[in-house]
Structure formats: C-alpha cells, structure tokens
Scaffold this motif. Structure first.
Motif, mmCIF file in Angstrom:
data_model
loop_
_atom_site.group_PDB
_atom_site.id
_atom_site.type_symbol
_atom_site.label_atom_id
_atom_site.label_comp_id
_atom_site.label_asym_id
_atom_site.label_seq_id
_atom_site.Cartn_x
_atom_site.Cartn_y
_atom_site.Cartn_z
ATOM 1 N N ILE A 184 0.849 -1.191 0.000
ATOM 2 C CA ILE A 184 0.000 0.000 0.000
ATOM 3 C C ILE A 184 0.886 1.242 0.000
ATOM 4 O O ILE A 184 1.622 1.486 0.950
ATOM 5 C CB ILE A 184 -0.931 0.039 1.230
ATOM 6 N N ILE A 229 -7.826 -1.771 4.241
ATOM 7 C CA ILE A 229 -7.349 -3.153 4.227
ATOM 8 C C ILE A 229 -8.352 -4.076 4.922
ATOM 9 O O ILE A 229 -8.665 -5.170 4.433
ATOM 10 C CB ILE A 229 -5.980 -3.264 4.934
ATOM 11 N N TYR A 250 -8.244 -2.196 -3.608
ATOM 12 C CA TYR A 250 -7.738 -2.984 -2.477
ATOM 13 C C TYR A 250 -8.184 -4.457 -2.567
ATOM 14 O O TYR A 250 -7.916 -5.227 -1.644
ATOM 15 C CB TYR A 250 -8.225 -2.389 -1.160
#
Length: 460
Positions: free
Chosen positions: A11, A108, A73
């Motif tokens: 990330i 996340i 994501y």
C-alpha cells in the motif's frame, strides 16, 4: 529466487513502497502495488517511475511479470503479507500525522480473509502505532481473528540515492511482533536473509557483503529502533556542524577533525560531514517525532532538540558568510546550485535550498536556481518561492554576484570552475558542501575549514 513464493500487497507507491515492491518481486514473490492516486498508477502501468532513484526503473522493468499496479484494495484478500508504506508527515508540533496509516488500515480491513495474513507497518510511525493498527483491524475487519491477522513492525533504513543497495544488502532487518508473524516474515525474506537471489545489474552485491543480521523484537522496540537510529544520525551531523563552527574560529580543519575522531571504532566515520545540514523526509521528522513522544510522556529530550536547533542555525550560517562578503543582498544576483536535499534524488522535502531561497529573496536578492534532476519537481512543489530556473550551470552563473553550492551533485564536483566563472559578475562562492578541492580564480568560503590555497582572493 525464493523456493516459497508468496503473494504480497504493498500500500503506497512512494520511495518506500516502490522500493519494497521492487525488492520483493525481484526475490520471487508476486506483488500488487496499490495507491489511491490514479496518476501514479497510470504512470507505473506505462512503465514510468514517478520518483528519481538510480536503478529503480530498470529493476521494476525486469520484474514486471510479477508486478501489478492498481487503485483497488481487492488484491488484499489473496495476499499473504500486506505492507503499509504510506507517508506520516509531521504536524505543526512535530507529532506524526497518521491519517494515511489509519486510512490504509481501514481500507485493508474489509478485505482480510480466513487464512493467516501479516499486516506490516513499513511506514515510520510513533511508538504504539502497531497496537493501534491492530485495534483498527479489529474494528473494521468482519472476519478478524487475532491469531490469523497479526501486525508486524518492519522499519526501513533506506537512503535515497542508494535505495537499491540498501534494500538488497541491508545491515540489519528489524522485525517486531508476535513470533508466529515473524516466522512468516522470515519465510518472506529468506532469499534476502540468506542472500540466495541473483544480484541485479543495477545493484551488484558488494564483494565484502555476507548477510544481514535479523533483529526479532517487540512491536514497540522495532518502532523505537527506527526513530532512535535516525535521531542519532541527525545528531552526528549536527555535532559535526557545531564542531565545524569552532574549527573556523581556531584555525582547525573539520574534515581532518572528523577523520581523526571517526577512526575511533566507537564513533565511526559516517555522518560526520559538515555542510548545509540534513534535510529530507526522515531526520527532521523522526527527531521531532521522538521529542513529541517524550513530551507526551512528560519527558524532555534536550539533546535531540539541540540537534534540530543546530541544523536550523546551519542554514543561517551560510547566509551569514554571504552577507559578510557582500554586505547587502539588495540588488545582488545569487545563484543556488542544488535544490534536492541530497544528490541522486529529486526529493525536495526539508531541503536546505528551500530555506536559503526563501531567505535570499527576503533580503532582496534576485535568486537563480539549478539542479540536474529536481527542477521539474520544484516547479510543481515550490510555486510559493521566488526564483529563476536556470537551464544549465552556465546559465545559472551568468552575471551572478555570488554562488552557493547547496547539494553535492557530481556535476558540480567535476565542474571546470575557472571556465564557468568567466560569465559571473562577482567571484564569490559559498561552498556549503566543501566539494571544491583545487585552487580556482574566486573567493571561496567553505564550512569548518579554509578553502584550498590560492582560492581566497579579495573581492572587487
């Protein structure tokens, strides 16, 4: 190449994120790089690297079959290890801003699945952030399980400009967290720990290098190691600059002094270079972060505060040298050579050149600036400053009354100064990085030492 390839999500695609993604893909893992910036992701998909780091573009190109770039994501669901590599900029009081870490953790969480996954804080974060991220995952992950979803602190110790070498051949790998999670990290890093990967052409393995030391510790200790290491390096640089000021007054040479004390094995020779002071994204932020942590616990840290104060003062030292020679800067043309905070990067964060350009303009000077790499970035990020962008060193020096060498680029080290000085109106050089080593036809001021014999001449 690893015998046990894993699936990894990274990330953030800044300096740390891109370096982490390139490293892990090179040693054999499948990596997805995630960033909320569509502009960055589109550049990376097109094979363009949004930062300047020697060798990084070649390394990323060589592993593109194991790299995917996205703003989604979704890939977190299948990842064995998820790295958080986002920025933690300092607030007004020096406290790190965790909004990007919090956002990454919250994004996340919904994608965590039922198998063992490790969430790694690679960002530099305050002590206790690992526990905080763990709580965020508990709050936002529908299927959270504290035995399957572990948080690890794995701080980076990269230097911009040499990030590939630092990534592939580190002094140490610091891992903080639960033993089960550290076992997974040991599997992930096995080719790096054992040095079984093939060295890339852009970063050959040093002949004397063997393998890194692995430090397994707690979350809190790993977080503290990162802060303490950077604060100590900042302290060494500020110490060298403080000693340099006294060297000038007593006739000593800071380079000889630094060599003499650095040969003591207890001190070491690195980070004792006097000059314009430290800059970049780490030293100032991390030192201020430690001071902020101490303040939060009612604990003063005067040595670290002194390191920051000395670094700030060092930029005024350069202006003072200029003023002593020119008397006034009103109506003068002053050239700043070097805008990035160090060579071989385009990073402008906390760059000494920024403060010098600001102060020179305040004092009435007309400022011209040049940098081999960082000028396009400065054009985007320094719109609040007043200066003329030079197209070349020759253009930068044209009709200048004085020059300040701020960044020790090799372009400036190897410059034929006598040839370029002919276009100047004055012959004053403030060499804030002590890179001029042979006599030239100018009056040169250096930091903590006399300029080479024959350079210091009367100004006309």
């Amino acid at each position: 190449m690893t015998k046990d390839p894993m699936t990894v999500a990274v990330i953030g695609t800044g300096y740390v994120g891109l370096g982490t993604a390139a490293l892990l893909a090179h040693i054999g893992h499948t990596v997805t790089g995630i960033d909320i910036s569509e502009e960055k992701i589109n550049l990376l998909r097109a094979g363009q690297v949004p930062i300047h780091e020697p060798g990084l573009d070649d390394l990323l190109a060589s592993v593109q079959d194991r790299l995917t770039w996205t703003t989604s994501y979704d890939s977190v669901h299948t990842a064995d290890v998820i790295f958080i590599c986002v920025g933690t900029p300092p607030g007004p009081d020096g406290t790190p801003d965790l909004q990007y870490v919090v956002s990454a953790a919250a994004r996340i969480a919904p994608h965590l699945n039922g198998h063992a996954q490790v969430i790694v804080n690679k960002s530099t974060v305050p002590i206790g952030t690992g526990d905080y991220v763990q709580r965020l995952l508990e709050d936002h992950a529908p299927g959270y399980d504290h035995e399957r979803h572990r948080v690890v602190s794995n701080p980076e110790f990269l230097r911009e400009g040499t990030a590939l070498q630092d990534s592939l051949y580190p002094d140490r790998i610091v891992l903080g967290g639960h033993p089960d999670a550290l076992q997974i990290m040991a599997r992930l890093y096995a080719p790096l720990i054992e040095q079984t990967f093939t060295a890339p052409a852009a970063a050959p393995r040093p002949e004397t290098y063997t393998r890194p030391t692995v430090v397994n510790t707690t979350l809190q200790s790993a977080e503290m190691i990162k802060y303490a290491a950077n604060a100590f390096l900042a302290l060494k640089i500020s110490f060298a600059n403080e000693i340099a000021g006294l060297c000038e007054r007593v006739g000593a040479d800071i380079e000889e002094v630094a060599t003499g004390i650095g040969l003591d094995g207890r001190i070491g020779t690195r980070f004792l270079n006097a000059g314009a002071g430290w800059g970049g994204s780490c030293f100032g932020k991390d030192t201020a972060g430690l001071i902020s942590a101490g303040r939060e616990h009612g604990y003063d840290m005067p040595i670290l505060q002194a390191a920051i104060d000395i670094n700030t003062r060092q930029r005024q030292v350069i202006i003072d040298k200029l003023m002593r020679q020119l008397r006034t800067l009103k109506g003068k043309r002053v050239t700043v050579l070097g805008m990035a905070f160090k060579p071989d990067t385009d990073d402008l964060r906390d760059a000494p050149a920024h403060d010098l350009i600001t102060r020179l303009h305040q004092l009435g000077a007309t400022v011209t600036a040049h940098d081999p790499i960082a000028m396009p970035r400065a054009a985007r990020e320094w719109t609040h400053l007043t200066y003329r962008e030079a197209s070349s060193v020759q253009d930068a020096l044209h009709r200048a009354d004085a020059v300040i060498i701020v960044t020790e680029w090799s372009d400036y080290r190897t410059l034929d100064w006598n040839a370029h000085l002919k276009g100047m109106r004055g012959r004053l050089i403030i060499d804030a990085r002590n890179i001029i080593r042979t006599p030239i036809d100018a009056h040169v001021e250096q930091i903590g030492r006399e300029a080479p014999v024959g350079e210091r001449r009367a100004l006309t």
